[in-house]
Design a protein around this motif. Structure first.
Motif, mmCIF file in Angstrom:
data_model
loop_
_atom_site.group_PDB
_atom_site.id
_atom_site.type_symbol
_atom_site.label_atom_id
_atom_site.label_comp_id
_atom_site.label_asym_id
_atom_site.label_seq_id
_atom_site.Cartn_x
_atom_site.Cartn_y
_atom_site.Cartn_z
ATOM 1 N N GLU A 148 0.837 -1.200 0.000
ATOM 2 C CA GLU A 148 0.000 0.000 0.000
ATOM 3 C C GLU A 148 0.871 1.249 0.000
ATOM 4 O O GLU A 148 0.587 2.213 -0.701
ATOM 5 C CB GLU A 148 -0.911 -0.005 1.236
ATOM 6 N N ARG A 149 1.964 1.183 0.795
ATOM 7 C CA ARG A 149 2.840 2.350 0.907
ATOM 8 C C ARG A 149 3.457 2.725 -0.442
ATOM 9 O O ARG A 149 3.619 3.893 -0.747
ATOM 10 C CB ARG A 149 3.954 2.071 1.928
ATOM 11 N N VAL A 150 3.806 1.724 -1.240
ATOM 12 C CA VAL A 150 4.407 2.044 -2.541
ATOM 13 C C VAL A 150 3.324 2.179 -3.621
ATOM 14 O O VAL A 150 3.608 2.123 -4.812
ATOM 15 C CB VAL A 150 5.483 1.015 -2.970
ATOM 16 N N GLN A 151 2.096 2.366 -3.173
ATOM 17 C CA GLN A 151 0.964 2.669 -4.056
ATOM 18 C C GLN A 151 0.710 1.610 -5.117
ATOM 19 O O GLN A 151 0.584 1.920 -6.295
ATOM 20 C CB GLN A 151 1.165 4.035 -4.725
ATOM 21 N N ILE A 152 0.669 0.371 -4.650
ATOM 22 C CA ILE A 152 0.275 -0.692 -5.566
ATOM 23 C C ILE A 152 -1.182 -1.023 -5.282
ATOM 24 O O ILE A 152 -1.565 -1.260 -4.127
ATOM 25 C CB ILE A 152 1.185 -1.927 -5.384
ATOM 26 N N SER A 153 -1.986 -1.002 -6.340
ATOM 27 C CA SER A 153 -3.414 -1.233 -6.157
ATOM 28 C C SER A 153 -3.673 -2.705 -5.852
ATOM 29 O O SER A 153 -2.902 -3.574 -6.243
ATOM 30 C CB SER A 153 -4.151 -0.823 -7.423
ATOM 31 N N ARG A 173 8.275 -0.922 -7.908
ATOM 32 C CA ARG A 173 7.657 -0.546 -6.628
ATOM 33 C C ARG A 173 7.796 -1.682 -5.617
ATOM 34 O O ARG A 173 8.083 -1.442 -4.445
ATOM 35 C CB ARG A 173 6.174 -0.230 -6.828
ATOM 36 N N THR A 203 7.513 8.835 -11.398
ATOM 37 C CA THR A 203 6.766 8.399 -10.218
ATOM 38 C C THR A 203 7.645 7.585 -9.273
ATOM 39 O O THR A 203 7.522 7.695 -8.064
ATOM 40 C CB THR A 203 5.532 7.570 -10.611
ATOM 41 N N LEU A 207 8.599 8.621 -5.464
ATOM 42 C CA LEU A 207 8.345 7.713 -4.345
ATOM 43 C C LEU A 207 9.576 7.601 -3.450
ATOM 44 O O LEU A 207 9.483 7.677 -2.220
ATOM 45 C CB LEU A 207 7.947 6.335 -4.896
ATOM 46 N N GLU A 210 9.855 10.678 -1.352
ATOM 47 C CA GLU A 210 8.894 10.702 -0.245
ATOM 48 C C GLU A 210 9.361 9.827 0.911
ATOM 49 O O GLU A 210 9.306 10.226 2.069
ATOM 50 C CB GLU A 210 7.547 10.141 -0.713
#
Lengths: 554, 313
Positions: A148-153, A173, A203, A207, A210
């Motif tokens: 979730e943190r690395v924005q994987i759906s 990711r 992106t 990441l 961030e």
């Protein structure tokens, strides 16, 4: 926070202190020194970028910092301290405790960096199992949290999938998630985006930024791309042939370079250089050639690939039209899967389009076949991305260059020899190269040979499919210079295919932006850069590395 | 699903071809078993009597009809009768097959154990000279013929050292040397392929990533390399089965063991076509079956192949 159990690790010391580091590789002919007297330190939460061309020693430095030098490499002088610990003389067993827990690695090529036969969840849990993160449910929860943190759906679905079911960006990711899983003090990212599309690159780097900001992790970024360094780094070290050319805060190094080499690198970086021509120049050039027929006319091209009985066909190219004029360059720009290479294949006559017209030098490429197609290809040559793969390793340069001429029965043996030497001269290679084989040459020299091979037949059109994408920036600059020189002197038209907008701006007068097979925007390159109309073009332009730094500097 | 059906279909076609080829070749042999059995002067039969016998044994009906008769018989499990002894071929096979299966299976298992042990040792040995030595072992043993190895084993262990009896050995003792003779030449190419594929996998970028996580060499080998490296070895294992079948014939002859190998040897000597036909088809069936299993195993071991299999379906 996970306890740092390693005895002696001092969280208040600089994460990395390298002092007078020299590294040599031993070989049959004795030791070869690859790194000379390199010193730097990296503080908590900082980003240090190692910039250099291939062979500059930047990857060797990164490998030494994680104790993974190649088997024949060794530290000959100097020291490495990580978190205050002197690791210079560490055995491979000692390193096991540090790797993964205190140092995370984000590799270069996400496509081959995940075990192909393990599920994503298992690959991600591995680092936690190695360092006894916790019991199975705790590890599982952390895996989901990381994804979730690395924005994987849909993380719950992803953990059960295999690497080949994920895109390159998603794989990277996952690899970043693995690198940060144990909350390391240092992340080493070795060219983390060079295998990815430009928008994905942005992106991924965002990441990393961030993560650095939120957890105070330090990042060591290894890159050949000065523009990437400019955007991301607090400190920059410029390496050449294993020696530090210049180092300091990134703003100082990039905007007030002291070393000759840094200046040359900056001048060669397409993303950081200004426009080479105005749109008025191009308009004038277009007006001049108005009466002449364009050498390539692609009209309403459609290519549909069948996907079996159940799925509808894939429209890889959807009604694309463009023209290339004599002596000018038209660029096809887009990310992987945008259809640009499919168009190139159709123009080359390698594959028949589903519908639409392609005229090359007056020949209709959609209807010719056999002898006619063979004769048409003589006027139409191609240069590929990977010069090593496109040259026969068993042929000498002479054989490579003579082969197209014997193929089309051009001239006598002596004339062929002369034309071969002329072609070598045209691409600024010495005649002594003729006897060499591809593996004896550098990447830039190989690409020059590939261009020379395309030119011996004196084509009217050259299709360049990512022809400079695999090259170092200085080599890239010299090949681009060579291409424009050839164009000026011979009037060859170029169809230039690239994902790199910065390069396109340098070489192409006109361009077409492709997205999922559709031409979303086309026109004079400078006009598109000055006022992009389509949101996708805006995204692409924003993703060019170096833009951020440039706008900061203004 | 249709991937599996397709593979099974291919297997059936291969079997049909093997049956036909064996039939044609056996029929094309000059002379036949009847000639050997009855037409020698000792039998004292007149040409008329022989003609009568030929009729009653069905040797005079047209060849294509014989073909379909035999094929029909095979499909319902009736392999006909041995021309030499008159016993049903199925009885001969049933008494010979278990012996050979025990021999071949043990040899196969021993070969796999040897190959894996050698490959792992060659990877983990810390002494460079030992590594080099282990790596050169397979190429040495590939070139050793089964019959020679069998004879050497008998010479050394039975005649010189007297450790293992050759004449009337116990069931376990009797297996040791034949299994060794059969296993070593099969283990060698398997080990060679395994060592190569482990080397290949170790150079993959993902191994460097696993190493960067703090994994030891044993962890890397057992949890990351093994499953990747086993695929090429599996292919070779399936193909080596052919080697195993032909090796069994030689081993059984050298060691005087009863089994399919011995039955084959005798059938060849007597040109006993029905027995040979059955042995050829059964060997082909085993070979095809095992390779079918290997094909079906691939997608389970490598998920990438599963996708391809379903896409093609």
């Amino acid at each position: 926070m996970i306890q740092k159990q390693l005895a002696g690790w001092n969280a208040s010391a600089p994460v990395v202190e390298v002092d007078g580091l020299s590294i040599a590789y031993s070989g049959r002919t004795g030791d070869t020194a690859v790194l000379h007297d390199v010193s730097f330190s990296l503080g908590r939460g900082d980003t240090l970028t190692l910039v250099g061309e291939s062979g500059s020693g930047k990857t060797t430095t990164a490998q030494a910092l994680i104790g993974l030098l190649a088997a024949n490499g060794r530290i000959t002088h100097g020291s490495i301290r990580l978190g205050g610990l002197d690791v210079t003389e560490w055995s491979s067993k000692q390193w096991l405790r540090l790797r993964g827990s205190h140092i995370g690695l984000v590799p270069q090529d996400p496509h081959n960096s995940l075990n192909p036969v393990r599920r994503i969840g298992d690959s991600l849990a591995e680092v936690m199992n190695l360092h006894r993160f916790g019991n199975a449910p705790a590890t599982r929860r952390r895996v989901i949290e990381l994804l979730e943190r690395v924005q994987i759906s849909e993380p719950e679905l992803r953990v059960k999938q295999y690497p080949h079911e994920l895109s390159g960006g998603m794989k990277q990711r996952v690899l970043i998630a693995s690198a940060i899983a144990m909350r390391p003090a240092l992340i080493i990212a070795d060219e983390p985006t060079s295998a990815l599309d430009v928008t994905v690159q942005k992106t991924i780097l965002d990441l990393l930024d961030e993560l650095r900001a939120e957890s105070g992790t330090s990042v060591l970024l290894v890159t050949h791309d000065l523009a990437v360094a400019a955007d991301r780094a607090t400190h920059v070290i410029v390496l050449k042939d294993g020696r530090v050319q210049e180092q300091g805060p990134s703003a100082a190094v990039l905007w007030h370079p002291q070393a000759q080499y840094t200046r040359a690198l900056l001048a060669d970086a397409p993303a950081l250089s200004a426009a080479v021509r105005t749109s008025d120049d191009v308009r004038a050039q277009l007006a001049l050639s108005q009466h002449a027929e364009p050498v390539v006319v692609v009209n309403d091209l459609v290519q549909v690939f069948s996907r079996g009985r159940t799925l509808p066909g894939l429209r890889a190219v959807d009604s694309v039209s463009f023209e290339v004029r004599r002596g000018m360059t038209h660029a096809l720009v887009g990310e992987s899967g945008s259809g640009k290479s499919t168009i190139a294949r159709a123009v080359m006559g390698f594959q028949k389009p589903t519908s639409g017209g392609i005229l090359v030098d007056g020949v209709d490429m959609t209807s010719v076949s056999g002898q006619q197609l063979r004769q048409a290809r003589r006027r139409l040559q191609m240069v590929y991305q990977n010069p090593f793969g496109s040259l026969d390793p068993r042929q000498s340069v002479q054989q490579i260059l003579v082969e197209p001429m014997s193929n089309y029965r051009i001239g006598s043996a002596r004339e062929r020899q002369q034309r071969m030497l002329a072609a070598l001269d045209r691409v600024s290679l010495p005649a002594t190269m003729a006897a060499k084989r591809p593996h004896e040459m550098s990447g830039g020299q190989r690409q020059r040979v590939a261009i020379a091979r395309a030119l011996v037949l004196e084509p009217t059109v050259l299709v360049l499919d990512e022809a400079v994408s695999a090259l170092d920036v200085t080599v890239q600059a010299s090949i681009l210079e060579l291409l424009s020189e050839v164009q000026r002197e011979l009037g060859t038209a170029y169809l230039f295919i690239s994902h790199d907008l910065a390069v396109v701006r340098q070489v192409a007068q006109t361009m077409t932006v492709l997205s999922h097979g559709v031409a979303v925007e086309s026109g004079i390159t400078e006009d598109v850069f000055a006022s992009p109309q389509h949101p996708y073009t805006v995204t692409l332009l924003d993703a060019i590395p170096g833009r951020r730094a440039q706008s900061r500097a203004l | 699903m249709s991937y599996i059906l397709g593979r099974i279909g291919q297997a059936v076609i291969v079997l049909a071809i093997a049956f036909t080829a064996a039939f044609v070749l056996l029929q094309a042999l000059p002379g036949d078993a009847l000639l050997i059995k009855f037409e020698s002067p000792e039998s004292g039969l007149s040409p008329d009597q022989i003609a009568l016998l030929r009729d009653s044994l069905g040797a005079n009906i047209p060849i294509w009809q014989q073909f379909f008769d035999t094929l029909g018989g095979f499909l319902v499990g009736d392999f006909g009768y041995s021309v030499q002894s008159g016993t049903p071929v199925s009885v001969i096979i049933a008494s010979a097959l278990p012996n050979t299966l025990v021999l071949a299976t043990s040899a196969f298992v021993v070969a796999i154990v040897l190959a894996v042990a050698l490959a792992v040792l060659a990877q983990l040995s810390w002494l460079p000279w030992l590594r080099t030595m282990l790596r050169s072992l397979p190429s040495l043993f590939i070139s050793v013929p089964v019959f020679w190895l069998g004879i050497v084993l008998i010479q050394v262990f039975s005649f010189r050292l007297g450790w293992l009896p050759v004449i009337n050995p116990g069931p376990i003792e009797g297996l040791i040397m034949p299994v060794a003779a059969l296993a070593l030449p099969i283990a060698a190419p398997m080990a060679q392929v395994l060592i190569r594929s482990i080397d290949d996998v170790l150079t993959q970028p993902f191994i460097a990533v696993v190493r960067s996580k703090g994994a030891s060499e044993w962890w890397i080998l057992s949890r990351n390399v093994a499953r990747n490296a086993v695929l090429p070895a599996l292919t070779i294992a399936g193909l080596l089965l052919g080697e195993l079948i032909s090796g069994a014939v030689i081993t059984e002859t050298v060691f005087g063991r009863a089994g399919i190998g011995r039955a084959t040897e005798q059938a060849v000597t007597n040109q006993d076509a029905p027995v040979l036909q059955a042995i050829v088809v059964i060997s082909a069936a085993i070979f095809v079956l095992v390779n079918l299993l290997v094909d079906l195993l691939y997608p389970l071991l490598d998920p990438r192949l599963k996708t391809i299999a379903t896409v093609n379906a």
